[in-house]
Design a protein around this motif. Structure first.
Motif, short mmCIF file in Angstrom:
data_model
loop_
_atom_site.label_atom_id
_atom_site.label_comp_id
_atom_site.label_asym_id
_atom_site.label_seq_id
_atom_site.Cartn_x
_atom_site.Cartn_y
_atom_site.Cartn_z
N GLN A 3 0.96 -1.28 -0.15
CA GLN A 3 0.03 0.00 0.05
C GLN A 3 0.83 1.30 -0.15
N TYR A 5 3.85 1.47 -1.17
CA TYR A 5 4.49 1.46 -2.64
C TYR A 5 3.51 2.15 -3.74
N GLU A 6 2.34 1.58 -3.45
CA GLU A 6 1.12 2.19 -4.44
C GLU A 6 0.76 3.73 -4.30
N ARG A 7 1.08 4.06 -2.70
CA ARG A 7 0.67 5.65 -2.62
C ARG A 7 1.86 6.15 -3.25
N VAL A 11 -0.65 4.88 -9.85
CA VAL A 11 -1.21 3.77 -10.75
C VAL A 11 -0.11 3.93 -12.06
#
Length: 68
Positions: A3, A5-7, A11
């Protein structure tokens, strides 16, 4: 960690390389620097007086050896 990393990266659509200051962009990854397991490894490799300077994260695209 995923999470965080995704923040940091958001995308990724695969159209271009993305580079961000990885560890410095979020509390969770930067808190890993204080984890004894991480700092002990760094100290064993670099000595007890090692200093974290900075980092970057790269999400590569295209025909590179870093793509999975």
């Amino acid at each position: 960690m995923l999470q965080a990393y995704e923040r940091i990266f958001g995308v990724h659509d695969g159209s271009k390389r993305t580079m961000v200051p990885c560890m410095d962009s979020s509390y969770y990854p930067s808190s890993l620097l204080d984890d004894p397991k991480i700092s002990e490894v760094a100290a064993s490799l670099l000595g007890d007086d090692f200093n974290y300077w900075g980092s970057d994260g790269n999400y590569y695209t295209g025909d590179t050896g870093w793509c999975i």
